[in-house]
Design an enzyme around this catalytic site. Structure first.
Site, mmCIF file in Angstrom:
data_model
loop_
_atom_site.group_PDB
_atom_site.id
_atom_site.type_symbol
_atom_site.label_atom_id
_atom_site.label_comp_id
_atom_site.label_asym_id
_atom_site.label_seq_id
_atom_site.Cartn_x
_atom_site.Cartn_y
_atom_site.Cartn_z
ATOM 1 N N ASN A 24 0.858 -1.204 0.000
ATOM 2 C CA ASN A 24 0.000 0.000 0.000
ATOM 3 C C ASN A 24 0.886 1.244 0.000
ATOM 4 O O ASN A 24 0.859 2.070 0.901
ATOM 5 C CB ASN A 24 -0.987 0.003 1.172
ATOM 6 C CG ASN A 24 -0.314 -0.162 2.522
ATOM 7 O OD1 ASN A 24 0.852 -0.534 2.591
ATOM 8 N ND2 ASN A 24 -1.040 0.125 3.577
ATOM 9 N N HIS B 245 -4.988 -9.064 9.986
ATOM 10 C CA HIS B 245 -5.644 -8.358 11.093
ATOM 11 C C HIS B 245 -7.129 -8.675 11.268
ATOM 12 O O HIS B 245 -7.982 -7.798 11.254
ATOM 13 C CB HIS B 245 -5.435 -6.834 10.985
ATOM 14 C CG HIS B 245 -5.437 -6.287 9.601
ATOM 15 N ND1 HIS B 245 -4.315 -5.833 8.951
ATOM 16 C CD2 HIS B 245 -6.445 -6.131 8.720
ATOM 17 C CE1 HIS B 245 -4.633 -5.413 7.750
ATOM 18 N NE2 HIS B 245 -5.911 -5.584 7.586
ATOM 19 N N ASN C 2 -8.365 0.543 10.630
ATOM 20 C CA ASN C 2 -9.212 -0.321 9.825
ATOM 21 C C ASN C 2 -8.532 -1.682 9.666
ATOM 22 O O ASN C 2 -7.445 -1.723 9.111
ATOM 23 C CB ASN C 2 -9.446 0.326 8.457
ATOM 24 C CG ASN C 2 -10.512 -0.393 7.668
ATOM 25 O OD1 ASN C 2 -11.135 -1.339 8.157
ATOM 26 N ND2 ASN C 2 -10.724 0.031 6.434
ATOM 27 N N ASP D 65 0.179 -4.373 12.263
ATOM 28 C CA ASP D 65 -0.471 -3.465 11.297
ATOM 29 C C ASP D 65 -0.001 -2.024 11.562
ATOM 30 O O ASP D 65 -0.774 -1.069 11.462
ATOM 31 C CB ASP D 65 -2.002 -3.561 11.374
ATOM 32 C CG ASP D 65 -2.665 -3.059 10.091
ATOM 33 O OD1 ASP D 65 -1.960 -2.918 9.074
ATOM 34 O OD2 ASP D 65 -3.884 -2.794 10.110
ATOM 35 N N HIS E 275 1.301 7.829 11.006
ATOM 36 C CA HIS E 275 0.706 8.937 10.253
ATOM 37 C C HIS E 275 1.181 10.256 10.826
ATOM 38 O O HIS E 275 1.372 10.383 12.039
ATOM 39 C CB HIS E 275 -0.827 8.884 10.308
ATOM 40 C CG HIS E 275 -1.419 7.844 9.421
ATOM 41 N ND1 HIS E 275 -1.452 7.973 8.038
ATOM 42 C CD2 HIS E 275 -1.970 6.649 9.692
ATOM 43 C CE1 HIS E 275 -2.014 6.899 7.515
ATOM 44 N NE2 HIS E 275 -2.336 6.065 8.495
#
Lengths: 335, 305
Positions: free
Chosen positions: A3, A141, A187, A214, A218
């Site tokens: 990602n 996850h 998420n 995970d 940010h």
């Protein structure tokens, strides 16, 4: 995980990620995109990606929704013994949602993701995986009780389905979200207390194969915004071991050996990492030395990460890594 | 990060019953016809990210009645359109000399975010589907002009509760004072989980059951577009949930009919009902001014009255 910008969907990018010049002090095991540009339409070249060093494929946050393309991915994965990792979320059902659906989302006036949006994809993927001998599905996850049921069924049928759970999902539930704190937004979202209970049981009884963080750093400008507009994701690397020992071992009485397995041999099995996650003679000298009794307080402001987006700021934890040895070299030593 | 400045009003849920009583008492002493310039020279910033008629003008009239100066900032035609973040806009307004910010925002929790980063009071004028505290206060004020107290009052709240910040605030407020609340609507507008919002809430899908014996009927706006994707069609909704004159008769004789507006005649209520003597819809609008005067006075003095 692919990602990234650009999406790691070619052997060249996979090779680049592993270049010694990049100076990684840890082992890098690339997971490449399962479809071109993670658009869910055309499979990437699994054979070439695997040869370049990818250990699995996934479209992570853009889950593969189409039945046909997922079937093709699992079939090809079966031929190559290549795991397909799915972030199980029916994104058609979760648009505009920022947390789990339940009493808390109703009270906060936030649109909630139904647990069924995860479970329905896991159920679909499991039934597709059962069609191909040797197909390998890994549920990333995993967060709901219903999705666990599907994984349990698959394991009973000897289908090679594996799953991982994050520390935040087994340590917290949606009712811990107060004051629209975006450090609790990720998420899959924090789920109900009963989902959390089911995860704790599954971590102890062997249904869960691995603990994974995970880890998603940010910048503060992505998080200090309206809850519904904030980026999904929390950091988790520094707190994973302390949370696991505090919550699983000390509270739930899960043996330390099981917790070690969830961090080492378990993930190595999921990804077929030979000679990793074990201390037997001839294995890679990858060792984490930790003190299971060390009490410490995690402070986000003193984190080694550039990011502060953690739900565990100020938590008192028991269990801390003292040193990490990677390939025989000391990569980390606690202060 | 900090606690919200004293005098902020972010929600009803965390407001103590005595603070609510204080605000309502203070509102009773406010008279928009006889301005008291207790906020002379103060700057009230109205930050509206969503269109609003009554709430905005009501806060503006309330502020001016107290001698304050108001400035309206709307999303369109401001730097918000250029992508400025909510916090940057808030810091800018603070630097312009705002003493209090009244904020309406489409996202739940936006006023709480502002309040955590500002040293001036923030007043929530409606945030997404979360809360609309000034509306709940003016509704309580209105009810208490017709009923002796809120305890044991039978209240029916009917319509699109899921999407309604008015409903959430009203439920929290009335529940704190012991009203007996029945919620009514189709499942899409009223999921079972709504019962967890406060203790002792009742849910019914039958409007007659909700209205029968009620002291207060609170209607909520129903947006036609929302009915579009639902099992309940518009004609279904009208036939099953619309408040008609004959349905209104099931309530107590002295029951009052409330609606936060804007009303849509022929949808959630029949036109004749809106104009009936039991309707207090326009009185609610009128009462909004003294209630918001009390909210603003509390913002500046840090206490009600």
């Amino acid at each position: 995980m692919p990602n990234t910008q650009p999406v790691v969907d070619s052997p060249d990018w996979v090779a680049w990620l592993q270049k010694p010049e990049r100076g990684a002090v840890v082992n890098v095991f690339p997971v490449a995109a399962a479809t071109k540009a993670s658009k869910g339409a055309v499979l990437t070249d699994y054979r070439a990606l695997q040869r370049a060093g990818a250990v699995a494929v996934t479209d992570d946050g853009k889950p593969i929704l189409g039945d046909d393309i997922m079937r093709d991915a699992l079939r090809l994965g079966a031929e190559l013994s290549f795991p397909i990792i799915q972030h199980a979320e029916d994104t058609r059902a979760t648009e505009h949602c920022s947390m789990n659906e339940g009493a808390t989302s109703f009270r906060l006036g936030l649109r909630g993701m139904k647990a069924s949006a995860e479970a329905s994809i896991v159920e679909r993927d499991v039934s597709l995986a059962q069609q191909f001998n040797g197909a390998r599905l890994h549920v990333a996850h995993l967060s709901t009780s219903d999705a666990l049921k599907a994984v349990r069924r698959a394991k009973r049928n000897k289908t090679r389905v594996t799953c991982e759970v994050t520390p935040h999902h087994f340590a917290l539930s949606d009712s811990d979200i107060t004051g629209y704190d975006t450090n609790f937004k990720m998420n899959p979202p924090l789920r109900s207390a009963s989902d959390r209970e089911a995860l704790l049981v599954a971590l102890a009884d062997g249904t869960v194969d691995a603990i994974a963080t995970d880890h998603a750093p940010h910048a503060s400008h992505e998080k200090e915004v309206e809850f519904e507009r904030a980026a999904f994701g929390v950091t988790g690397l520094e707190t994973a071991l302390g949370i696991a020992i505090s919550k699983l071992h000390r509270e739930q009485r899960v043996p330390l050996s099981r917790i070690i397995e969830l961090f080492t041999a378990g993930p190595a099995r999921v990804l077929d990492l030979r000679g990793r996650g074990t201390l037997v003679r001839g294995s890679h000298a990858d060792v984490t030395i930790f003190d299971p009794k060390k009490r410490w307080t995690f402070e986000a402001a003193r984190s080694r990460s550039k990011s502060r987006n953690t739900p565990f700021d100020g938590w008192q934890l028991t269990g801390k890594a003292i040193a990490t040895i990677v390939g025989g070299r000391i990569a980390f030593r606690a202060d | 990060m900090r606690n919200a400045a004293r005098g902020s009003l972010l929600d009803i849920e965390h407001l103590k019953a005595e603070e609510i009583v204080g605000l309502l008492n203070s509102a009773r002493r406010m008279n928009p016809q006889k301005p008291r310039p207790i906020l002379k020279g103060a700057r009230v910033l109205l930050l509206f990210y969503e269109p609003s008629t009554r709430t905005r003008s009501s806060f503006e009239i309330a502020a001016k009645s107290l001698g304050a100066m108001t400035t309206l900032v709307q999303a369109s035609g401001s730097s918000i359109e250029k992508g400025e973040s909510l916090l940057d806009t808030s810091y800018t307004l603070r630097s312009l000399g705002a003493d209090v910010i009244v904020a309406r925002h489409p996202n739940a929790g936006a006023p709480a975010l502002m309040a955590r980063h500002l040293d001036i009071p923030v007043i929530n004028a409606g945030d997404g589907m979360h809360e609309h505290p000034s509306q709940a206060l003016l509704d309580a004020y209105t009810i208490l002009r017709h009923k002796r107290n809120l305890k044991n009052l039978q209240v029916a709240i009917i319509g699109d509760i899921y999407h309604s910040r008015v409903a959430r605030s009203a439920i929290h407020l009335l529940s704190k004072f012991g009203s007996r609340i029945t919620l009514c609507g189709p499942a899409e507008f009223l999921p079972e989980v709504a019962m967890t919002l406060a203790p002792d809430l009742h849910i019914t899908r039958t409007v007659e059951d909700a209205i029968r014996g009620a002291d207060v009927i609170m209607l909520l706006r129903v947006q036609k577009e929302r009915l579009a994707g639902m099992k309940t069609s518009l004609p279904d909704y009208v036939s099953r949930y619309q408040i008609t004159a004959s349905r209104l008769k099931l309530a107590k004789k002295d029951a009052i009919l409330m609606h936060p507006g804007p009303i849509i005649r022929g949808l959630e209520l029949a036109g004749e009902v809106a104009d009936s003597p039991q309707s207090v819809i326009l009185e609610e609008v009128r009462n909004g001014v003294p209630v918001r005067m009390a909210i603003l006075a509390r913002a500046f003095t840090g206490r009600a009255g």
